[in-house]
Design an enzyme around this catalytic site. Structure first.
Site, PDB file in Angstrom:
ATOM      1  N   HIS A 167      -3.367   7.423   1.699  1.00  0.00           N
ATOM      2  CA  HIS A 167      -3.732   6.089   1.238  1.00  0.00           C
ATOM      3  C   HIS A 167      -5.149   5.811   1.714  1.00  0.00           C
ATOM      4  CE1 HIS A 167      -3.997   1.873   0.607  1.00  0.00           C
ATOM      5  NE2 HIS A 167      -3.787   1.531   1.859  1.00  0.00           N
TER       6      HIS A 167
ATOM      7  N   ASN B  63      -9.994  -0.172  -0.600  1.00  0.00           N
ATOM      8  CA  ASN B  63      -8.530  -0.104  -0.522  1.00  0.00           C
ATOM      9  C   ASN B  63      -7.960  -0.696  -1.811  1.00  0.00           C
ATOM     10  OD1 ASN B  63      -5.798  -0.410   0.002  1.00  0.00           O
ATOM     11  ND2 ASN B  63      -6.084  -1.192   2.079  1.00  0.00           N
TER      12      ASN B  63
ATOM     13  N   CYS C 163       0.805  -1.222   0.000  1.00  0.00           N
ATOM     14  CA  CYS C 163       0.000   0.000   0.000  1.00  0.00           C
ATOM     15  C   CYS C 163       0.838   1.271   0.000  1.00  0.00           C
ATOM     16  CB  CYS C 163      -0.953  -0.001   1.194  1.00  0.00           C
ATOM     17  SG  CYS C 163      -2.129  -1.371   1.183  1.00  0.00           S
TER      18      CYS C 163
END
Length: 323
Positions: A250, A280, A114
């Site tokens: 993020h 996500n 990520c």
């Protein structure tokens, strides 16, 4: 004069298939309310059968090139941040290079889960300020839907697929924080936390594996580490949180995003949030959010933007860029 890596084009791509929370109610002990309350996620996109990471990355790249008024012939390098490449090798970046018809320059992948796009931006910035490249296409692209354990309600409802792309170009600046472009970067990792977020498979174990996460522990580390890296990168640039126009974090979990903003004393009105629509998307989430933020009219030329992310490794970092 100081050489800066300036953003000149941005674009994104999302697969056609939209998966609302209600779809998971058919197979899991979960509900739309349960997912929203714990993550802020309402829907996400899943890649079509046969649609790969490099396919999505290429479409995002084409959008970024169009936004910049450039063609693949104008690029010197491509850096793709991904944990879900089409193949073990070659890199997704070289596949994008071929699909764009780019016959010059070089291309490579970066894997920091990520945090991948922050790592890729930092590498691209280094290529530009060192004079090794004048224009670099930086892409975050993921097909995380292919790593899910569909019986694990704690993880499979959180992730989605997509891609975002940003073009960085070498331009002269005055060497002050008023310059456009990347002003500072900050990268970190600590392998002692591997077991908090990982995939239980890989090439050397002859399996693809599934994503595993200790959610409460990841949350605890995320808010503290994201706030620290964001403040560190601002300090490196000679700036403070009061100078920030936009935080583009993020997009993992709305509670993490709110917790980090609160700790940095930045109002949510100055945070670009897309997690409700995309879930996500790992390394794709920041460039997706940047592209959507620009399209919404939030991010404008001259704005000071801080991006920050944390992912498996643990790996985390932040970049401050004047748009």
């Amino acid at each position: 004069m100081t050489l800066r890596a300036v953003a000149t084009g941005i674009g994104h791509y999302l697969p056609e298939r939209i998966v609302p929370n209600s779809e998971f109610e058919k197979t899991l002990d979960t509900s739309d309310e349960w997912i929203r309350s714990r993550s802020g996620i309402e829907r996400r996109h899943f890649a079509a059968e046969g649609e790969t990471t490099s396919d999505m990355a290429t479409k995002a790249a084409e959008a970024a090139l169009a936004d910049a008024g450039l063609t693949a012939a104008d690029l010197d390098a491509i850096v793709v941040a991904t944990s879900t490449p089409d193949f073990t090798f070659p890199s997704a970046a070289t596949m994008v290079q071929a699909k764009l018809g780019m016959e010059q320059g070089f291309a490579f992948d970066v894997q920091a889960v990520c945090a991948g796009f922050v790592y890729a931006l930092t590498n691209a910035n280094a290529l530009i300020v060192s004079g090794q490249a004048k224009r670099v296409l930086v892409i975050g692209a993921e097909t995380f839907s292919r790593l899910m354990d569909w019986e694990d309600r704690g993880t499979c409802v959180l992730f989605g697929d997509g891609a975002g792309a940003l073009i960085l170009e070498a331009q002269d600046g005055d060497g002050t924080s008023a310059d456009r472009g990347i002003l500072a970067t900050d990268l970190n990792s600590d392998g002692r936390y591997k077991d908090l977020l990982y995939v239980d498979g890989g090439v050397s174990t002859q399996s693809t594996g599934h994503l595993r996460m200790v959610g409460k522990e990841v949350f605890r580390h995320a808010v503290e580490k994201l706030c620290t890296t964001a403040n560190t990168v601002l300090e490196k640039a000679g700036l403070t949180s009061e100078d920030v126009d936009w935080i583009v974090p993020h997009q993992a979990n709305l509670r993490i995003i709110k917790g980090t903003a609160q700790k940095m004393k930045i109002p949510m009105s100055h945070v670009v949030v897309t997690v409700q629509d995309h879930g996500n998307t790992s390394a794709a989430s920041i460039p997706l959010a940047l592209s959507v933020g620009k399209a919404r009219g939030q991010i404008k030329e001259g704005d000071l933007v801080v991006t920050e992310a944390i992912g498996g490794g643990l790996a985390w970092g932040a970049v401050v860029i004047r748009w």
